[in-house]
Design a protein around this motif. Sequence first.
Motif, PDB file in Angstrom:
ATOM      1  N   GLN A  39      57.552  -2.038  26.876  1.00 53.78           N
ATOM      2  CA  GLN A  39      58.417  -3.174  26.589  1.00 53.78           C
ATOM      3  C   GLN A  39      58.353  -4.143  27.757  1.00 53.78           C
ATOM      4  OE1 GLN A  39      62.492  -2.193  25.649  1.00 53.78           O
ATOM      5  NE2 GLN A  39      62.760  -4.114  24.542  1.00 53.78           N
ATOM      6  N   ALA A  40      57.848  -5.327  27.475  1.00 54.32           N
ATOM      7  CA  ALA A  40      57.797  -6.392  28.470  1.00 54.32           C
ATOM      8  C   ALA A  40      59.099  -7.183  28.409  1.00 54.32           C
ATOM      9  CB  ALA A  40      56.607  -7.299  28.202  1.00 54.32           C
ATOM     10  N   PRO A  41      59.449  -7.882  29.491  1.00 52.02           N
ATOM     11  CA  PRO A  41      60.694  -8.668  29.501  1.00 52.02           C
ATOM     12  C   PRO A  41      60.730  -9.660  28.344  1.00 52.02           C
ATOM     13  CG  PRO A  41      59.790  -8.509  31.710  1.00 52.02           C
ATOM     14  CD  PRO A  41      58.763  -7.921  30.793  1.00 52.02           C
ATOM     15  N   GLY A  42      61.840  -9.630  27.601  1.00 56.64           N
ATOM     16  CA  GLY A  42      62.004 -10.564  26.500  1.00 56.64           C
ATOM     17  C   GLY A  42      61.229 -10.213  25.254  1.00 56.64           C
ATOM     18  N   ARG A  45      59.941  -3.583  22.042  1.00 52.37           N
ATOM     19  CA  ARG A  45      59.181  -2.394  22.428  1.00 52.37           C
ATOM     20  C   ARG A  45      58.037  -2.212  21.426  1.00 52.37           C
ATOM     21  NH1 ARG A  45      62.525   2.865  24.215  1.00 52.37           N
ATOM     22  NH2 ARG A  45      63.495   1.162  25.384  1.00 52.37           N
ATOM     23  N   GLU A  46      56.853  -1.930  21.955  1.00 52.51           N
ATOM     24  CA  GLU A  46      55.695  -1.777  21.087  1.00 52.51           C
ATOM     25  C   GLU A  46      54.984  -0.460  21.360  1.00 52.51           C
ATOM     26  OE1 GLU A  46      52.534  -4.585  21.714  1.00 52.51           O
ATOM     27  OE2 GLU A  46      52.497  -4.307  23.878  1.00 52.51           O
ATOM     28  N   LEU A  47      54.384   0.078  20.303  1.00 49.48           N
ATOM     29  CA  LEU A  47      53.634   1.317  20.410  1.00 49.48           C
ATOM     30  C   LEU A  47      52.293   1.033  21.078  1.00 49.48           C
ATOM     31  CD1 LEU A  47      53.387   4.331  19.664  1.00 49.48           C
ATOM     32  CD2 LEU A  47      52.438   3.599  17.481  1.00 49.48           C
ATOM     33  N   ASP A  61      45.667  -2.282  19.211  1.00 49.97           N
ATOM     34  CA  ASP A  61      44.417  -3.037  19.370  1.00 49.97           C
ATOM     35  C   ASP A  61      44.288  -3.609  20.776  1.00 49.97           C
ATOM     36  OD1 ASP A  61      44.375  -4.423  15.985  1.00 49.97           O
ATOM     37  OD2 ASP A  61      43.659  -2.508  16.783  1.00 49.97           O
ATOM     38  N   SER A  62      45.402  -3.983  21.371  1.00 46.29           N
ATOM     39  CA  SER A  62      45.382  -4.636  22.679  1.00 46.29           C
ATOM     40  C   SER A  62      44.922  -3.714  23.806  1.00 46.29           C
ATOM     41  CB  SER A  62      46.764  -5.201  23.009  1.00 46.29           C
ATOM     42  OG  SER A  62      47.733  -4.156  23.011  1.00 46.29           O
ATOM     43  N   VAL A  63      44.933  -2.404  23.580  1.00 41.38           N
ATOM     44  CA  VAL A  63      44.558  -1.476  24.656  1.00 41.38           C
ATOM     45  C   VAL A  63      43.334  -0.631  24.315  1.00 41.38           C
ATOM     46  CG1 VAL A  63      46.977  -1.360  25.363  1.00 41.38           C
ATOM     47  CG2 VAL A  63      46.014   0.470  23.935  1.00 41.38           C
ATOM     48  N   LYS A  64      42.814  -0.779  23.110  1.00 40.96           N
ATOM     49  CA  LYS A  64      41.648   0.017  22.715  1.00 40.96           C
ATOM     50  C   LYS A  64      40.485  -0.222  23.671  1.00 40.96           C
ATOM     51  CE  LYS A  64      42.413   0.599  17.759  1.00 40.96           C
ATOM     52  NZ  LYS A  64      42.016   0.185  16.392  1.00 40.96           N
ATOM     53  N   GLY A  65      39.852   0.871  24.073  1.00 36.87           N
ATOM     54  CA  GLY A  65      38.725   0.777  24.991  1.00 36.87           C
ATOM     55  C   GLY A  65      39.123   0.735  26.449  1.00 36.87           C
ATOM     56  N   ARG A  66      40.416   0.548  26.736  1.00 36.74           N
ATOM     57  CA  ARG A  66      40.890   0.494  28.123  1.00 36.74           C
ATOM     58  C   ARG A  66      41.822   1.648  28.456  1.00 36.74           C
ATOM     59  NH1 ARG A  66      44.045  -3.562  29.748  1.00 36.74           N
ATOM     60  NH2 ARG A  66      44.965  -3.939  27.686  1.00 36.74           N
ATOM     61  N   PHE A  67      42.645   2.057  27.490  1.00 34.76           N
ATOM     62  CA  PHE A  67      43.623   3.119  27.714  1.00 34.76           C
ATOM     63  C   PHE A  67      43.182   4.384  26.984  1.00 34.76           C
ATOM     64  CE2 PHE A  67      47.685   0.330  28.372  1.00 34.76           C
ATOM     65  CZ  PHE A  67      47.000  -0.404  29.340  1.00 34.76           C
ATOM     66  N   THR A  68      43.519   5.523  27.569  1.00 36.81           N
ATOM     67  CA  THR A  68      43.232   6.816  26.944  1.00 36.81           C
ATOM     68  C   THR A  68      44.462   7.695  27.036  1.00 36.81           C
ATOM     69  OG1 THR A  68      40.891   6.683  27.574  1.00 36.81           O
ATOM     70  CG2 THR A  68      41.746   8.841  26.926  1.00 36.81           C
ATOM     71  N   ALA A  91      54.839  -4.123  31.997  1.00 38.12           N
ATOM     72  CA  ALA A  91      55.936  -3.711  31.119  1.00 38.12           C
ATOM     73  C   ALA A  91      56.555  -2.430  31.669  1.00 38.12           C
ATOM     74  CB  ALA A  91      55.425  -3.457  29.700  1.00 38.12           C
ATOM     75  N   VAL A  92      57.667  -2.059  31.087  1.00 39.19           N
ATOM     76  CA  VAL A  92      58.193  -0.717  31.290  1.00 39.19           C
ATOM     77  C   VAL A  92      57.557   0.170  30.221  1.00 39.19           C
ATOM     78  CG1 VAL A  92      60.224   0.768  31.335  1.00 39.19           C
ATOM     79  CG2 VAL A  92      60.358  -1.578  32.233  1.00 39.19           C
ATOM     80  N   TYR A  93      56.963   1.253  30.649  1.00 38.11           N
ATOM     81  CA  TYR A  93      56.289   2.172  29.741  1.00 38.11           C
ATOM     82  C   TYR A  93      57.184   3.382  29.494  1.00 38.11           C
ATOM     83  CZ  TYR A  93      51.984  -0.481  29.921  1.00 38.11           C
ATOM     84  OH  TYR A  93      51.047  -1.473  29.782  1.00 38.11           O
ATOM     85  N   TYR A  94      57.356   3.688  28.214  1.00 30.31           N
ATOM     86  CA  TYR A  94      58.227   4.776  27.805  1.00 30.31           C
ATOM     87  C   TYR A  94      57.437   5.877  27.112  1.00 30.31           C
ATOM     88  CZ  TYR A  94      62.027   1.404  28.446  1.00 30.31           C
ATOM     89  OH  TYR A  94      62.906   0.487  28.959  1.00 30.31           O
TER      90      TYR A  94
END
Length: 123
Positions: A39-42, A45-47, A61-68, A91-94
Motif C-alpha cells: 500500500q503506497a501513500p494515498g 492496498r494491492e496484491l 503485472d507490475s512486478v512480473k519478472g522482477r519479484f519472486t 510502499a508498506v508491504y504486508y
Amino acid sequence: QVQLLESGGGLVQAGGSLRLSCVASGSYLRINRMDWYRQAPGEQRELVAVITSVGSTNYADSVKGRFTISRDNAKNMVYLQMNSLKPEDTAVYYCNCNADVSVYGYYRPKDYWGQGTQVTVSS
C-alpha cells in the motif's frame, strides 16, 4: 489464531534489491495461501504476489519478472525477493495468509495480516 511478522524492509536505490521475510506463528491446523500486498501513500492496498500451499505462484503485472515469492513450509515462512526495484515500488508491504484455525471446535479458513514493513526506493 495466527500472528505474522514481516522483516527485511528498508531504503534502497532504484535498481537495487531487497528480500522481505514473513514468519507465521500461533495455533492453526495448516496455512494455505500466503500473499504479499503493498500500500503506497494515498493508494489502495494491492496484491503483489501469491503462493499456494503447493507452491503455485501468481504476480501482479507490475512486478512480473522482477519479484519472486517463495515459501518454506517447514519454517512457516514466506519470502519476497524484489529485484530491479523502482521508485513506484515504494510502499508498506504486508504479509497475508489464509489458515485453517479452530472456531468453536471446527476448523475454518481465516485470513490474517502482518503489521507491514516499509520499502522505500529512491531515484
